[in-house]
Design an enzyme around this catalytic site. Structure first.
Site, PDB file in Angstrom:
ATOM      1  N   GLY A 710      85.138 -32.978  -6.162  1.00  0.00           N
ATOM      2  CA  GLY A 710      86.022 -31.745  -6.430  1.00  0.00           C
ATOM      3  C   GLY A 710      86.330 -31.054  -7.739  1.00  0.00           C
ATOM      4  N   GLU A 746      83.181 -39.488  -6.559  1.00  0.00           N
ATOM      5  CA  GLU A 746      82.018 -39.059  -6.148  1.00  0.00           C
ATOM      6  C   GLU A 746      81.643 -37.310  -6.494  1.00  0.00           C
ATOM      7  OE1 GLU A 746      81.610 -40.452  -2.359  1.00  0.00           O
ATOM      8  OE2 GLU A 746      82.184 -38.278  -1.648  1.00  0.00           O
ATOM      9  N   GLY A 748      80.131 -33.736  -7.911  1.00  0.00           N
ATOM     10  CA  GLY A 748      78.942 -33.249  -8.233  1.00  0.00           C
ATOM     11  C   GLY A 748      79.074 -32.238  -9.313  1.00  0.00           C
ATOM     12  N   ARG A 749      79.901 -31.119  -8.913  1.00  0.00           N
ATOM     13  CA  ARG A 749      80.023 -29.936  -9.725  1.00  0.00           C
ATOM     14  C   ARG A 749      80.338 -30.362 -11.191  1.00  0.00           C
ATOM     15  NH1 ARG A 749      81.230 -25.075  -8.076  1.00  0.00           N
ATOM     16  NH2 ARG A 749      82.022 -26.045  -6.101  1.00  0.00           N
ATOM     17  N   ARG A 785      75.976 -18.463  -5.139  1.00  0.00           N
ATOM     18  CA  ARG A 785      77.319 -18.517  -5.221  1.00  0.00           C
ATOM     19  C   ARG A 785      78.194 -17.352  -5.119  1.00  0.00           C
ATOM     20  NH1 ARG A 785      79.930 -21.111  -8.940  1.00  0.00           N
ATOM     21  NH2 ARG A 785      81.263 -21.751  -7.354  1.00  0.00           N
ATOM     22  N   CYS A 816      67.336  -7.219  -0.795  1.00  0.00           N
ATOM     23  CA  CYS A 816      68.073  -6.072   0.038  1.00  0.00           C
ATOM     24  C   CYS A 816      69.086  -6.594   0.907  1.00  0.00           C
ATOM     25  CB  CYS A 816      66.854  -5.596   0.874  1.00  0.00           C
ATOM     26  SG  CYS A 816      65.424  -4.924   0.080  1.00  0.00           S
ATOM     27  N   GLU A 817      70.350  -6.853   0.195  1.00  0.00           N
ATOM     28  CA  GLU A 817      71.374  -7.146   1.013  1.00  0.00           C
ATOM     29  C   GLU A 817      72.436  -6.653   0.117  1.00  0.00           C
ATOM     30  OE1 GLU A 817      72.567  -9.171   3.236  1.00  0.00           O
ATOM     31  OE2 GLU A 817      70.702  -9.734   4.044  1.00  0.00           O
ATOM     32  N   TYR A 846      74.744 -26.290  -7.446  1.00  0.00           N
ATOM     33  CA  TYR A 846      74.673 -25.452  -6.508  1.00  0.00           C
ATOM     34  C   TYR A 846      74.166 -24.066  -6.535  1.00  0.00           C
ATOM     35  CZ  TYR A 846      78.295 -28.844  -4.829  1.00  0.00           C
ATOM     36  OH  TYR A 846      78.995 -29.907  -4.541  1.00  0.00           O
TER      37      TYR A 846
HETATM   38  C1  PLP Z   1      79.768 -32.043  -1.670  1.00  0.00           C
HETATM   39  C2  PLP Z   1      80.470 -33.353  -1.968  1.00  0.00           C
HETATM   40  C3  PLP Z   1      81.084 -33.902  -3.111  1.00  0.00           C
HETATM   41  C4  PLP Z   1      80.993 -33.195  -4.457  1.00  0.00           C
HETATM   42  O1  PLP Z   1      81.861 -32.170  -4.443  1.00  0.00           O
HETATM   43  P1  PLP Z   1      82.057 -31.445  -6.014  1.00  0.00           P
HETATM   44  O2  PLP Z   1      82.991 -30.286  -5.554  1.00  0.00           O
HETATM   45  O3  PLP Z   1      80.663 -30.683  -6.384  1.00  0.00           O
HETATM   46  O4  PLP Z   1      82.670 -32.494  -6.913  1.00  0.00           O
HETATM   47  C5  PLP Z   1      81.451 -35.372  -2.944  1.00  0.00           C
HETATM   48  N1  PLP Z   1      81.560 -35.949  -1.782  1.00  0.00           N
HETATM   49  C6  PLP Z   1      81.114 -35.393  -0.606  1.00  0.00           C
HETATM   50  C7  PLP Z   1      81.341 -36.198   0.650  1.00  0.00           C
HETATM   51  C8  PLP Z   1      80.668 -34.071  -0.624  1.00  0.00           C
HETATM   52  O5  PLP Z   1      80.292 -33.527   0.689  1.00  0.00           O
END
Ligand code: PLP
Length: 866
Positions: A710, A746, A748-749, A785, A816-817, A846
């Site tokens: 997050g 954990e 991602g972004r 996004r 076409c949206e 993403y």
């Molecule tokens: C998507 C997700 C993340 C990563 O979220 P980010 O906002 O990209 O950091 C971490 N844990 C779980 C379970 C997720 O589904």
């Protein structure tokens, strides 16, 4: 002959109490007045307030305070001391201070008639202007002093005006006679100093302009002189889009029209009194609010010549609002009901601000800054109203007002704002008939902390057009120097740019990922001491090179599907299954079976799984995902906590889960929560640790608290880089309270968003009904996004990176949206043309992982830069 003289150009500068109470500030006043006069090739009139605090003292004396004599002594001492600081002789104020003492001996002092009170109140400005003029002369400036009462004439009383306001809150003539200008021009000096706040009463005595009087005096002088401008010099840089004390992201409003400024001044901003605007508006004289401490800042310019810019300009909060709700059966049918009710308000001297009505109810609000709403007055009013209807007084309330042009046509952009209010109890909503304001009245307690949220939503939804540089200036935090700017992105480096142009030549759309940026983010996270275990949520970008780079940096990998698991084991062959997390949501049971067979760390999030497939889970070690009952994130659609979210075990069912787990001999080694993405409040994770630790103790066997991902990234210049240090400190602090547990994250972004760019070619550039659009060969199929989350991505013309971005264009795709739009207003070079290579920034997370072949358009290519 006076009339044949060319009328001089004048500029009016007003300085308030804090600006006239210090010597160095008077130096500034002298410098500014001289400079302004020179700039317009004319002369300057300086209007001043009393030294700070003096008007309050004089008010106490005018109201007959018992210790008036001592207060006068203190005022004499204070002004004497200031003369010394200014190195002026005491004789400069001798006569004025004697006059002040004389007012206490005045035969009228005993009865305190209003004309005597006005004279007492006037002394502050007479003193400050006299000493100021003397000081500026002592510095060699060509300065004259004049008595404002010879120039400003109070208007004759209006029919309903109280005796008090006929003397102590007067309006003045805004149009001079034939000879006003020439009489003024006949003053011999280049600079003139006079008083704010005071005027001549019709009976020849002194009249007072009331609260905000000095601003209003300056405005009258500006109008009477047809001045080039009226500048209100104060101690803030101007009007803001919200009170900077509540909202550090508030923007300086650099240009407003008179009506918007009036509305903002009326509903909150304290920098300019609302009464001061009308005289200038009527005379067409531009106004400006400027900061004496930061004279180089542009301030807020208020005039009538700007092209109106639709949109919300400011949000404000007024406290202490009183709501009076009147309930009666069939009241509307009764002829004259409202007249009777409002007559009662009038009788108690109350002026009504907002009105809301229903068939059996009329609710009105009273603004404390316009009314004396004491409990006594309210009790008396209620008693009288009770004769005609059922009354309820609701206090204390707060009025939250959005101000801006064309409010009605903006409503569709305000859905997030409505939703935020929807969580509070809204007593009343009122939309002004001039289409300039929308006000919500809620309980005062509910309003705490709301303004920064609403301000952010106004910007995100486009309702507050902060990209319009004519109207919106820097943020307050920038002005005070507390902004950490974004780093220059990697793709702007000349070498990277050439490589990207070469890549684009091989075909677009194409994603390009810079592995060095991924590694840099990974190392930044690993430097956070409070974290024990690191995982990367691969759904953000499962490109094999990225997975390998992050595994090398010591990150485990977090998956949410069997496909992702297979990708992980294919891309990073020897990876230890214990370093792999599997966090499925409503996945087929076979995916759970496969994951357990591989020996990865499986997280479950409901009781039903154990109930339906006990044999799958019996005797296993699992992690448990809990919904902590609240969520967060950059958009409603990425909020993964709370009742509305499908994720996580409800906290209410933890006991039931544990019973089931015990029965199946399941060991819970970790608990997990992930409540949203792009969360900007760093306290979010601290709170999660604290809450998860509570559950962990109850469970007993838990070793790891996994606080999810997050972490946000700065997608636009308005966003600041996430403060990892503050985040780490917060985690360390909460970890010290719960030392028994390891912390896992954990994200991602955060790891991959900035490493990626989407390259495209411009296809067509089209004008339609005043809007200019650049089309790309990549659309929402390539990067979803913006369409899905209204997300912002910076867009650059890589072929013309050195050209000025001097055009406002919409950037759209070929799908076409109607939601196939990257952004409505992007600054790009005007020369942008078909064939240019365009770059969509921060698309590493993403981006490709959400791409589709919608419209049967091919997936973008992916390229990795080592
Ligand atoms: C998507 C997700 C993340 C990563 O979220 P980010 O906002 O990209 O950091 C971490 N844990 C779980 C379970 C997720 O589904």
């Amino acid at each position: 002959m006076a009339s044949s003289r060319p009328v001089d150009r004048w500029i009016v500068l007003k300085f308030g109490g804090t600006s006239v109470s210090r010597r160095h500030r008077w130096n500034t006043i002298g410098d500014l007045a001289g400079k302004r006069a020179e700039e317009i090739g004319g002369r300057a009139l300086v209007v001043v307030s009393a030294l700070s605090g003096v008007t309050n003292e004089l008010t106490a004396i005018a109201e007959g305070a018992a210790d008036s004599a001592a207060r006068v002594d203190a005022l004499v001492t204070r002004h004497g001391a200031f003369l010394e600081e200014l190195e002026l002789g005491q004789e400069v104020l001798a006569e004025r201070l004697a006059a002040l003492r004389g007012l206490l001996q005045d035969p009228r002092a005993a009865g305190r008639p209003l004309d005597w009170q006005a004279e007492v109140l006037a002394q502050g400005e007479l003193l400050s202007s006299t000493l100021g003029a003397a000081y500026l002369r002592s510095r060699g400036l060509d300065v004259g002093w004049m008595d404002a009462r010879h120039w400003l004439q109070a208007l004759p009383p209006s029919p309903n005006q109280s005796a008090w306001s006929q003397r102590l809150s007067v309006n003045c003539q805004g149009q001079g006679g034939e000879d006003f200008g020439s009489r003024f021009d006949a003053q011999p000096t280049r600079l003139l100093v006079t008083q704010g706040f005071i005027a001549r009463h019709g009976d020849g005595g002194t009249a007072i302009l009331g609260r905000g009087g000095s601003d209003t005096s300056a405005a009258y002088f500006g109008a009477l002189l047809g001045a080039r401008g009226v500048e209100i010099w104060t101690d803030v840089p101007g009007m803001f889009s919200a009170n900077p004390k509540d909202v550090p992201d508030a923007r300086l409003l650099t240009r407003l029209d008179y009506y918007e400024a009036q509305e903002i001044a009326t509903t909150g901003a304290k920098v300019l009194h609302p009464r001061a605007i009308k005289p200038c508006r009527d005379a067409g004289v531009p106004m400006a609010i400027r900061d004496t401490g930061r004279p180089d800042m542009p301030g807020t310019r208020i005039d009538g010549s700007a092209e109106p810019v639709p949109g919300v300009k400011a949000i404000s909060r007024r406290n202490g609002i009183v709501l009076v709700s009147m309930e009666g059966i069939g009241m509307w049918q009764q002829v004259g009901f409202l007249a009777d009710v409002f007559a009662l308000f009038k009788q108690h001297g109350l002026s009504v601000d907002l009105i809301g009505s229903a068939e059996t109810n009329v609710t009105v609000s009273l603004d404390p800054s316009e009314n004396l709403v004491s409990t006594d007055v309210l009790a008396a009013l209620s008693a009288d109203l009770a004769q005609v209807c059922k009354v309820k007084v609701i206090v204390p309330c707060a009025a939250i007002t959005l101000v801006g042009r064309g409010m009605r046509s903006l409503l569709y952009k305000l859905s997030d704002v409505w939703a935020t209010f929807g969580r509070e109890r809204v007593h009343m909503i009122s939309q002004s008939s001039n289409d300039l304001n929308l006000t919500f009245v809620i309980d005062e307690a509910d309003a705490d902390g709301l303004l920064p949220i609403l301000h952010g939503e106004l910007i995100d939804s486009g309702a507050m057009p902060v990209y319009d540089a004519q109207v919106f200036g820097p943020r307050w935090r920038e002005i005070i120097g507390s902004v950490r700017p974004r780093a220059t992105p990697w793709w702007r480096a000349p070498a990277a740019r050439s490589r990207l142009l070469a890549l684009a030549a091989q075909g677009t759309p194409a994603y390009a990922y810079d592995l060095a940026t991924v590694r840099e983010r990974a190392r930044q996270l690993k430097a956070v001491a409070a974290i024990d275990r690191y995982f990367y949520a691969i759904k953000a970008n499962p490109h094999p090179h990225i997975l390998r780079a992050l595994a090398e940096e010591g990150f485990g990998l977090e998956c949410v599907s069997q496909g992702e698991l297979e990708r992980v084991f294919a891309a990073v062959p020897g990876i230890d299954p214990a370093q792999v997390l599997f966090t499925p949501s409503f996945a087929p049971i076979d995916e759970y079976r496969a994951a357990l067979a591989r020996g990865v760390n499986l997280t479950v999030d409901n009781v039903e799984l154990l109930q339906h497939w006990p044999e799958v889970f019996r005797g296993r070690a699992l992690w448990l995902r809990i919904d902590l009952g609240h969520g967060d994130g950059h958009h409603r659609k990425v909020n993964t906590g709370g009742k509305e979210a499908k994720f996580g075990l409800s906290a209410q069912r933890v006991e039931e889960f544990l019973e089931q787990a015990r029965a199946l001999d399941i060991r819970i080694g970790g608990i997990h929560a992930h409540l949203g993405s792009g969360v900007e409040n760093s306290g979010h994770w601290q709170q999660m640790v604290d809450e998860l630790a509570g559950f962990a103790r109850r469970i007993g066997s838990v070793e790891v608290l996994d606080i999810g991902g997050g972490l946000p990234v700065p997608y636009s210049d308005d966003d600041e880089p996430f403060d990892l240090d503050a985040w780490g400190r917060g985690l360390a602090a909460v970890k010290a309270v719960h030392p028994a547990f390891q912390l896992a994250i954990e994200p991602g972004r955060f790891l991959v968003a900035e490493c990626g760019v989407l390259l495209a070619h411009a296809t067509q550039v089209v004008e339609k009904d005043g809007a200019r659009r650049v089309g790309l060969d990549a659309g929402m199929n390539a990067l979803l996004r913006p369409a899905l989350y209204d997300a912002w991505h910076d867009i650059a013309n890589l072929s013309r990176l050195d050209q000025a971005c001097d055009a406002d264009v919409g950037v759209v795709g070929p799908i076409c949206e109607s939601s196939d739009v990257f952004a409505q207003r992007v600054k790009l070079p005007r020369a942008t043309a078909p064939g240019d290579v365009m770059l969509v920034a921060d698309a590493g997370a993403y981006g490709f992982s959400m791409a589709s072949t919608y419209n049967l358009r091919a997936l973008p290519r992916e390229e990795v830069l080592p």
